[in-house]
Design a protein around this motif. Sequence first.
Motif, PDB file in Angstrom:
ATOM      1  N   SER A  28     -97.296   8.990 -34.122  1.00 18.17           N
ATOM      2  CA  SER A  28     -97.230  10.367 -33.638  1.00 18.17           C
ATOM      3  C   SER A  28     -98.041  11.322 -34.487  1.00 18.17           C
ATOM      4  O   SER A  28     -98.083  12.521 -34.227  1.00 18.17           O
ATOM      5  CB  SER A  28     -95.769  10.836 -33.626  1.00 18.17           C
ATOM      6  N   ASP A  29     -98.670  10.810 -35.511  1.00 17.89           N
ATOM      7  CA  ASP A  29     -99.438  11.649 -36.427  1.00 17.89           C
ATOM      8  C   ASP A  29    -100.896  11.637 -35.986  1.00 17.89           C
ATOM      9  O   ASP A  29    -101.609  10.661 -36.187  1.00 17.89           O
ATOM     10  CB  ASP A  29     -99.303  11.118 -37.851  1.00 17.89           C
ATOM     11  N   LYS A  30    -101.345  12.696 -35.364  1.00 19.07           N
ATOM     12  CA  LYS A  30    -102.718  12.734 -34.826  1.00 19.07           C
ATOM     13  C   LYS A  30    -103.763  12.622 -35.926  1.00 19.07           C
ATOM     14  O   LYS A  30    -104.790  11.979 -35.765  1.00 19.07           O
ATOM     15  CB  LYS A  30    -102.926  14.023 -34.033  1.00 19.07           C
ATOM     16  N   LYS A  31    -103.489  13.259 -37.048  1.00 19.79           N
ATOM     17  CA  LYS A  31    -104.451  13.197 -38.145  1.00 19.79           C
ATOM     18  C   LYS A  31    -104.576  11.761 -38.661  1.00 19.79           C
ATOM     19  O   LYS A  31    -105.660  11.289 -38.964  1.00 19.79           O
ATOM     20  CB  LYS A  31    -104.036  14.133 -39.281  1.00 19.79           C
ATOM     21  N   ALA A  32    -103.444  11.079 -38.753  1.00 22.57           N
ATOM     22  CA  ALA A  32    -103.478   9.690 -39.207  1.00 22.57           C
ATOM     23  C   ALA A  32    -104.246   8.824 -38.223  1.00 22.57           C
ATOM     24  O   ALA A  32    -105.014   7.946 -38.618  1.00 22.57           O
ATOM     25  CB  ALA A  32    -102.057   9.158 -39.376  1.00 22.57           C
ATOM     26  N   ALA A  33    -104.049   9.081 -36.937  1.00 21.71           N
ATOM     27  CA  ALA A  33    -104.770   8.310 -35.926  1.00 21.71           C
ATOM     28  C   ALA A  33    -106.267   8.533 -36.036  1.00 21.71           C
ATOM     29  O   ALA A  33    -107.067   7.603 -35.912  1.00 21.71           O
ATOM     30  CB  ALA A  33    -104.279   8.696 -34.531  1.00 21.71           C
ATOM     31  N   ARG A  34    -106.654   9.784 -36.281  1.00 26.67           N
ATOM     32  CA  ARG A  34    -108.079  10.062 -36.418  1.00 26.67           C
ATOM     33  C   ARG A  34    -108.639   9.422 -37.676  1.00 26.67           C
ATOM     34  O   ARG A  34    -109.762   8.936 -37.709  1.00 26.67           O
ATOM     35  CB  ARG A  34    -108.309  11.569 -36.425  1.00 26.67           C
ATOM     36  N   ARG A  35    -107.839   9.446 -38.755  1.00 21.60           N
ATOM     37  CA  ARG A  35    -108.286   8.802 -39.980  1.00 21.60           C
ATOM     38  C   ARG A  35    -108.475   7.316 -39.749  1.00 21.60           C
ATOM     39  O   ARG A  35    -109.429   6.704 -40.209  1.00 21.60           O
ATOM     40  CB  ARG A  35    -107.274   9.045 -41.099  1.00 21.60           C
ATOM     41  N   ARG A  36    -107.523   6.699 -39.008  1.00 22.81           N
ATOM     42  CA  ARG A  36    -107.627   5.277 -38.725  1.00 22.81           C
ATOM     43  C   ARG A  36    -108.899   4.977 -37.941  1.00 22.81           C
ATOM     44  O   ARG A  36    -109.547   3.959 -38.150  1.00 22.81           O
ATOM     45  CB  ARG A  36    -106.387   4.834 -37.938  1.00 22.81           C
ATOM     46  N   SER A  37    -109.273   5.862 -37.024  1.00 24.69           N
ATOM     47  CA  SER A  37    -110.463   5.614 -36.220  1.00 24.69           C
ATOM     48  C   SER A  37    -111.742   5.866 -37.004  1.00 24.69           C
ATOM     49  O   SER A  37    -112.804   5.398 -36.626  1.00 24.69           O
ATOM     50  CB  SER A  37    -110.445   6.501 -34.972  1.00 24.69           C
ATOM     51  N   THR A  38    -111.640   6.629 -38.115  1.00 25.83           N
ATOM     52  CA  THR A  38    -112.825   6.932 -38.910  1.00 25.83           C
ATOM     53  C   THR A  38    -113.209   5.766 -39.803  1.00 25.83           C
ATOM     54  O   THR A  38    -114.377   5.401 -39.905  1.00 25.83           O
ATOM     55  CB  THR A  38    -112.573   8.186 -39.769  1.00 25.83           C
ATOM     56  N   LEU A  39    -112.231   5.159 -40.468  1.00 22.09           N
ATOM     57  CA  LEU A  39    -112.490   4.078 -41.413  1.00 22.09           C
ATOM     58  C   LEU A  39    -112.029   2.736 -40.854  1.00 22.09           C
ATOM     59  O   LEU A  39    -110.894   2.593 -40.407  1.00 22.09           O
ATOM     60  CB  LEU A  39    -111.772   4.342 -42.734  1.00 22.09           C
ATOM     61  N   ALA A  40    -112.908   1.759 -40.903  1.00 23.72           N
ATOM     62  CA  ALA A  40    -112.540   0.399 -40.528  1.00 23.72           C
ATOM     63  C   ALA A  40    -111.783  -0.243 -41.691  1.00 23.72           C
ATOM     64  O   ALA A  40    -111.917   0.183 -42.841  1.00 23.72           O
ATOM     65  CB  ALA A  40    -113.792  -0.409 -40.215  1.00 23.72           C
ATOM     66  N   PRO A  41    -110.979  -1.269 -41.425  1.00 23.24           N
ATOM     67  CA  PRO A  41    -110.273  -1.947 -42.526  1.00 23.24           C
ATOM     68  C   PRO A  41    -111.259  -2.708 -43.404  1.00 23.24           C
ATOM     69  O   PRO A  41    -112.373  -3.036 -42.984  1.00 23.24           O
ATOM     70  CB  PRO A  41    -109.343  -2.909 -41.788  1.00 23.24           C
ATOM     71  N   ASN A 143    -119.222  -5.267 -45.230  1.00 21.30           N
ATOM     72  CA  ASN A 143    -117.924  -5.199 -44.552  1.00 21.30           C
ATOM     73  C   ASN A 143    -118.003  -5.571 -43.071  1.00 21.30           C
ATOM     74  O   ASN A 143    -117.330  -4.981 -42.228  1.00 21.30           O
ATOM     75  CB  ASN A 143    -117.304  -3.799 -44.706  1.00 21.30           C
ATOM     76  N   ARG A 144    -118.814  -6.578 -42.761  1.00 17.70           N
ATOM     77  CA  ARG A 144    -118.916  -7.056 -41.382  1.00 17.70           C
ATOM     78  C   ARG A 144    -118.167  -8.371 -41.238  1.00 17.70           C
ATOM     79  O   ARG A 144    -117.927  -9.072 -42.223  1.00 17.70           O
ATOM     80  CB  ARG A 144    -120.387  -7.246 -41.002  1.00 17.70           C
ATOM     81  N   ASP A 145    -117.838  -8.726 -40.004  1.00 15.29           N
ATOM     82  CA  ASP A 145    -117.213 -10.029 -39.807  1.00 15.29           C
ATOM     83  C   ASP A 145    -118.269 -11.113 -39.940  1.00 15.29           C
ATOM     84  O   ASP A 145    -119.473 -10.821 -39.974  1.00 15.29           O
ATOM     85  CB  ASP A 145    -116.514 -10.096 -38.448  1.00 15.29           C
ATOM     86  N   THR A 146    -117.850 -12.344 -40.051  1.00 18.85           N
ATOM     87  CA  THR A 146    -118.794 -13.443 -40.277  1.00 18.85           C
ATOM     88  C   THR A 146    -118.786 -14.426 -39.110  1.00 18.85           C
ATOM     89  O   THR A 146    -119.022 -15.615 -39.270  1.00 18.85           O
ATOM     90  CB  THR A 146    -118.454 -14.174 -41.586  1.00 18.85           C
ATOM     91  N   SER A 147    -118.505 -13.911 -37.921  1.00 14.30           N
ATOM     92  CA  SER A 147    -118.528 -14.740 -36.717  1.00 14.30           C
ATOM     93  C   SER A 147    -119.973 -15.050 -36.323  1.00 14.30           C
ATOM     94  O   SER A 147    -120.924 -14.462 -36.850  1.00 14.30           O
ATOM     95  CB  SER A 147    -117.838 -14.004 -35.574  1.00 14.30           C
ATOM     96  N   GLY A 148    -120.118 -15.981 -35.381  1.00 18.80           N
ATOM     97  CA  GLY A 148    -121.450 -16.308 -34.892  1.00 18.80           C
ATOM     98  C   GLY A 148    -122.143 -15.105 -34.294  1.00 18.80           C
ATOM     99  O   GLY A 148    -123.357 -14.921 -34.449  1.00 18.80           O
ATOM    100  N   ARG A 149    -121.374 -14.247 -33.627  1.00 18.21           N
ATOM    101  CA  ARG A 149    -121.929 -13.036 -33.022  1.00 18.21           C
ATOM    102  C   ARG A 149    -122.474 -12.092 -34.081  1.00 18.21           C
ATOM    103  O   ARG A 149    -123.483 -11.411 -33.866  1.00 18.21           O
ATOM    104  CB  ARG A 149    -120.849 -12.344 -32.190  1.00 18.21           C
ATOM    105  N   ALA A 150    -121.836 -12.065 -35.259  1.00 16.11           N
ATOM    106  CA  ALA A 150    -122.301 -11.188 -36.340  1.00 16.11           C
ATOM    107  C   ALA A 150    -123.684 -11.607 -36.831  1.00 16.11           C
ATOM    108  O   ALA A 150    -124.527 -10.752 -37.141  1.00 16.11           O
ATOM    109  CB  ALA A 150    -121.303 -11.219 -37.488  1.00 16.11           C
TER     110      ALA A 150
END
Length: 327
Positions: A28-41, A143-150
Amino acid sequence: MSEDRQQFIQDNARPGETWKEASARLGSDKKAARRRSTLAPERHTQRDFFIADILDASPKDDLGSMEHPLFALKAGDTRMRTYERNGVTVKVMPGHGGCATIHDKDVWIYCISQLVEAMNRGREDDIGPVVRFTAYDFLVTTNRDTSGRAYQRMGDALSRLRSTTIETNIEVDGYRERRGFGLVDSWRVVERGKDNRMVAVEVRLPEWLWRSVKARHVLTLSRDYFRLRKPLDRRIYELARKHCGQQPRWRVGLRALYEKSGSADTLRKFRAAIKVLAEANALPDYRLAFDQEDDAVTFYSRGGKGGKAQLADLMNVRPLKNAHGDK
């Protein structure tokens, strides 16, 4: 529930809070949601011992491309773009796959970082415009994945870097001349694995960039730069790092920031994106505040002096002497 969402809840749960409680609060925290969308894990928290030497190299970017918008902010951009500011002209001409994007620039940053690290350690044999590296090291470091697609996406990025052409008169190491170059002069796969996946890659940097690196016209970036998802957020971070640096603050008019960014959106959409970025407060190294009345943006260093500068501005105290603006 997505992996990103699970990681976000785990990282932001309060002491004694259950998973369900943390999920409900953060959802329910909009700021947290936006922060999550800004930075990838962070994808590679457990790093391979054998590439520790590579990962120890701090990310480095060159000053010229931080100041001027050489890279597109949208994939598939096939426009020929011309940028002029303060006597500098940059013309970007796309190749068959469109212009190289700011995510493709990770190859530049990786190569620059390795060259500077080699210079710092006195490894003369590793210093030159040709940089050889393994694809896996590049993917992990950025910080990218290492799949074949990557691996396929990496090959596509190299192709766009080679086919995008720049004409500019940017001054490098005391010289200002008009020249044209590809964002990489050439690249080749040195070694492939049994599955035909690229293993080792060799990239020849353009002379213009190599000369900039030799002159150490570079700045260190936050490692979280590679976690920024949105192209515009990456570009805004570059500009903040270049102009604010270690100063307490940097204030710039929104239109000037818009022009510097190279954004293809309208000014109205750009303004809305900056407001979202300011509210998310997830930009590495800097906080930014949008001044609606003056239509300006102020970047504050996340260090102690930046906090004091922001507090002084909120209290309408005269700006510090070493603060400067760019209208």
